[in-house]
Design an enzyme around this catalytic site. Structure first.
Site, PDB file in Angstrom:
ATOM      1  N   LYS A   1      58.542  48.686  94.264  1.00 38.33           N
ATOM      2  CA  LYS A   1      58.989  47.300  94.088  1.00 38.33           C
ATOM      3  C   LYS A   1      60.236  46.971  94.900  1.00 38.33           C
ATOM      4  CE  LYS A   1      57.033  46.319  89.523  1.00 38.33           C
ATOM      5  NZ  LYS A   1      56.067  47.388  89.443  1.00 38.33           N
TER       6      LYS A   1
ATOM      7  N   GLU B   1      66.576  43.313  87.557  1.00 35.97           N
ATOM      8  CA  GLU B   1      66.463  41.910  87.950  1.00 35.97           C
ATOM      9  C   GLU B   1      66.970  40.992  86.847  1.00 35.97           C
ATOM     10  OE1 GLU B   1      62.522  42.070  90.834  1.00 35.97           O
ATOM     11  OE2 GLU B   1      62.329  41.321  88.781  1.00 35.97           O
TER      12      GLU B   1
ATOM     13  N   HIS C   1      54.961  42.508  78.393  1.00 30.75           N
ATOM     14  CA  HIS C   1      54.698  42.381  79.833  1.00 30.75           C
ATOM     15  C   HIS C   1      53.255  42.718  80.201  1.00 30.75           C
ATOM     16  CE1 HIS C   1      59.028  42.015  80.053  1.00 30.75           C
ATOM     17  NE2 HIS C   1      59.146  43.175  79.459  1.00 30.75           N
TER      18      HIS C   1
ATOM     19  N   ARG D   1      44.991  45.780  94.906  1.00 32.61           N
ATOM     20  CA  ARG D   1      43.679  46.118  94.351  1.00 32.61           C
ATOM     21  C   ARG D   1      43.074  44.860  93.752  1.00 32.61           C
ATOM     22  NH1 ARG D   1      45.127  45.567  89.134  1.00 32.61           N
ATOM     23  NH2 ARG D   1      47.187  46.322  88.482  1.00 32.61           N
TER      24      ARG D   1
END
Length: 673
Positions: A116, A200, A235, A297
């Site tokens: 990430k 973040e 999440h 994907r």
């Protein structure tokens, strides 16, 4: 086009790929573990090969074994599905080295987007907006804590190699940061073999909107519009829909352009998804969205895109992997109608959504057609094991607008019947029926905000539920009796009559049911027209018939209805009109066989592995203190003390694999006699 492909996956996605391959005339090879020997994807494929034991590390993640199977069976390509090896760059390279096509992006693109922090740096270079945060290399805990302070709480700690909600922790205050960091790192290491994290800013009112992208090896790239995946818990996505409600055209165009730019920036080929988070504190705005990550994907939720575009994305994957150009250009694509997807899981919403295992004693699906679709990898009688994701099915619906599609979703959910394992079926039904969901009041906090409405507790059985339960017992008993009569040497003996026959007495039977702490006694009287059920609230006339598929057609008083009842041990699961109620029949064989579990013991709520202990024998604990962490299905579950007390025994060590119900810790409860 390929003549034969190998599917390096299992469950519903393997079945989904087989469907398209068959439509294209492509032969399929399934691989399976010992636990999946009787699985649906094994039955559907043209060939199937055993690759190892149940544990994924010894079967579905064994790249060399899978490639050897591909070589031996003559498969020209490998489709990895999602999960397992689908985003494994080393596997993609090994396929290429073996001369076998990998139905997915090149290894370089997987690596570029797999971490990430590096992915966000590339997006900044490509001009794609990203969420403010710390994306650097150092993993020093003190530095990370300081960076979190700079960003400002709340923050989100995310495993750099993560996905699917794993290795992700929301932290609201500085004092919670060390524990959140340790947990995210531990889960990232377990799930992805990489403990590194990034930090973040956590947006307080975000919507999760993603763009489906596709690119070929000829330089063409398109987007197939957006999906809204804002309804999440921990999440992880629960309900997806397309297009995103109230999406302004300018924002759709801006997000689509950013997604295509990101796709081209990394030389992408195949199906991918660019995930964005939109700040909706002031509504959807074309300038208020940020790149989160790219999934290299096919996504679990790809069917909603297929429903609104009329395209088969698995077919696109096969065409592109075979070297052909994309079937459509951007100007050929458009949005038609609205689609929802819900994920039906074996999990217990009332028990913090813990995964459930067991046999699907009953699995009755809604009728399917062009606008109601079910993607599944299981059938009635199959076992949901602790080794894999506990998804039962994906239900997808389409209609010409959101209101009509939502109504169709509610009706389809009402037609689903599942018994044998705990599921989130009622939870999904309550979301689809919630006024705020209908009103498009969407953000990632929706489920937490309306949790009391969505998980209200076990419904109490009504007189009608008791009547259906008793009718099921009686009709099932009748069916058994008829079979035995056919084999009896004296079919006319009164002792063959199960209808409560008594010498010089009215035929009747007594039943006792348990609801919570209360026992309810019922009497059934056998009459020529059916059964008369004596309930505490009065009598009910009951009759009906039991179909071979388990469907119960009943007349209760003057109400004619269709239902089903599934027997799971002493439990009777009554299913009718989308409602499911559990009733326990009190039978001598079932009385007093269970051990009492209370505040003084901690037992394993599901099969899993002990990965951390927070206490020791003799330690004083307070109610709510964390005691032990278990890992199941790559997710961590922290078990806490139910009361104040002192730890008397710890029965398992870190690394132990335990079954559901295993005694883990005993506590001498303060004040207990």
């Amino acid at each position: 086009m390929f003549e034969k492909i190998l599917i390096a996956n299992r469950g519903e996605i393997a079945c989904r790929i087989i469907d398209t391959a068959r439509a294209l005339g492509v032969k399929t090879v399934a691989v399976y573990s010992e636990a999946d020997a009787m699985a649906r994807h094994v039955e559907m494929a043209d060939e199937a090969v055993l690759i190892g034991p149940a544990e994924v590390s010894q079967s579905y993640l064994k790249a060399e074994t899978i490639l050897e199977v591909a070589r031996k069976t003559g498969a020209q390509a490998v489709h990895p599905g999602y999960g397992f090896l689908s985003e494994n760059a080393d596997f993609a390279e090994k396929c290429a080295a073996a001369g076998i096509a990998f139905i997915g992006p090149p290894a370089s693109a997987i690596r570029a987007m797999g971490l990430k922090d590096a992915a966000k740096a590339m997006m900044v270079e490509a001009g794609v907006p990203v969420v403010p945060g710390y994306h650097e290399e150092s993993q020093d805990p003190d530095l990370l804590a300081a960076e979190a302070e700079k960003i400002g709480y709340p923050v989100l700690i995310k495993a750099v190699a993560g996905g699917g909600g794993k290795g992700m922790r929301q932290v609201d205050r500085a004092e919670e940061f060390p524990a959140g960091l340790a947990s995210a790192m531990r889960e990232g290491q377990s799930a992805f073999g990489d403990a590194r994290v990034l930090i973040e800013k956590y947006l307080t009112k975000p919507r999760h909107i993603e763009i489906q992208v596709f690119a070929d090896s000829h330089g063409n790239a398109v987007h197939l519009f957006e999906r809204d995946c804002s309804l999440q818990r921990r999440h992880q996505k629960v309900i997806e829909e397309a297009p995103a409600p109230d999406m302004p055209l300018a924002m759709r165009e801006a997000m689509g352009a950013a997604a295509v730019a990101a796709t081209k920036a990394i030389g992408y080929v195949g199906a991918g998804t660019i995930e964005f988070i939109a700040d909706v504190s002031d509504g959807l705005k074309e300038y208020a969205f940020y790149f989160m990550e790219m999934n290299t994907r096919l996504q679990v939720e790809h069917p909603v895109t297929e429903m609104i575009t009329g395209q088969d994305l698995v077919q696109w994957q096969l065409l592109v992997a075979a070297g052909e150009e994309l079937p459509c250009r951007q100007e050929d694509l458009g949005i038609s109608g609205h689609s929802f997807e819900v994920r039906l899981y074996a999990e217990d919403p009332a028990n913090d959504f813990l995964p459930a295992t067991g046999t699907l004693v009953r699995l009755q699906e809604p009728s399917t057609n062009k606008t109601v679709r079910i993607d599944t990898g299981v059938r009635q009688g199959d076992v949901i094991s602790p080794f894999y994701d506990p998804m039962i099915a994906k239900l997808i619906v389409w209609d010409e607008n959101r209101d009509k599609a939502l109504r169709k979703l509610r009706l389809a959910l009402a037609d689903y019947q599942v018994a044998g394992v705990a599921t989130n079926l009622d939870f999904l039904s309550k979301i689809s029926a919630h006024p705020a969901f209908a009103a498009k009041e969407l953000d990632t906090g929706f489920i937490d905000r309306f949790k009391e409405d969505l998980i209200p507790g076990q419904p109490l059985p009504t007189d009608e539920d008791f009547a259906l339960a008793v009718l099921h017992i009686l009709l099932t008993r009748d069916a058994v009796s008829l079979r035995e009569l056919a084999e009896s040497s004296d079919p006319y003996s009164p002792w063959n009559d199960l209808h409560g026959w008594r010498l010089n007495d009215t035929g009747h039977d007594d039943f006792v049911f348990s609801v919570g702490d209360e026992e309810i006694s019922l009497i059934v009287y056998y009459e020529k027209t059916g059964f008369r059920l004596a309930l505490p609230s009065g009598d009910l006339q009951v009759s009906g018939s039991l179909q071979r598929d388990g469907t119960l057609t009943a007349i209760i008083g003057d109400h004619k209805l269709t239902a089903a009842v599934a027997a799971v041990g002493s439990k009777l699961i009554v299913m009718q009109a989308g409602r499911q109620v559990e009733i326990v029949q009190v039978v001598d064989d079932f009385e007093n066989t269970g051990s009492e579990v209370g505040a003084g013991v901690v037992t394993a709520p599901m099969p899993g592995k002990v990965i951390q202990l927070f206490t020791e024998s003799g330690a004083a604990v307070a109610k709510g203190d964390p005691l032990i962490v278990m890992e199941a299905m790559k997710m961590e579950h922290t078990l806490v003390a139910a009361a104040d007390g002192v730890i008397t025994d710890i029965f398992h060590e870190i690394g132990d694999q335990v079954d559901e119900g295993t005694l883990l810790i005993s506590i001498e409860v303060e004040g207990a006699e």
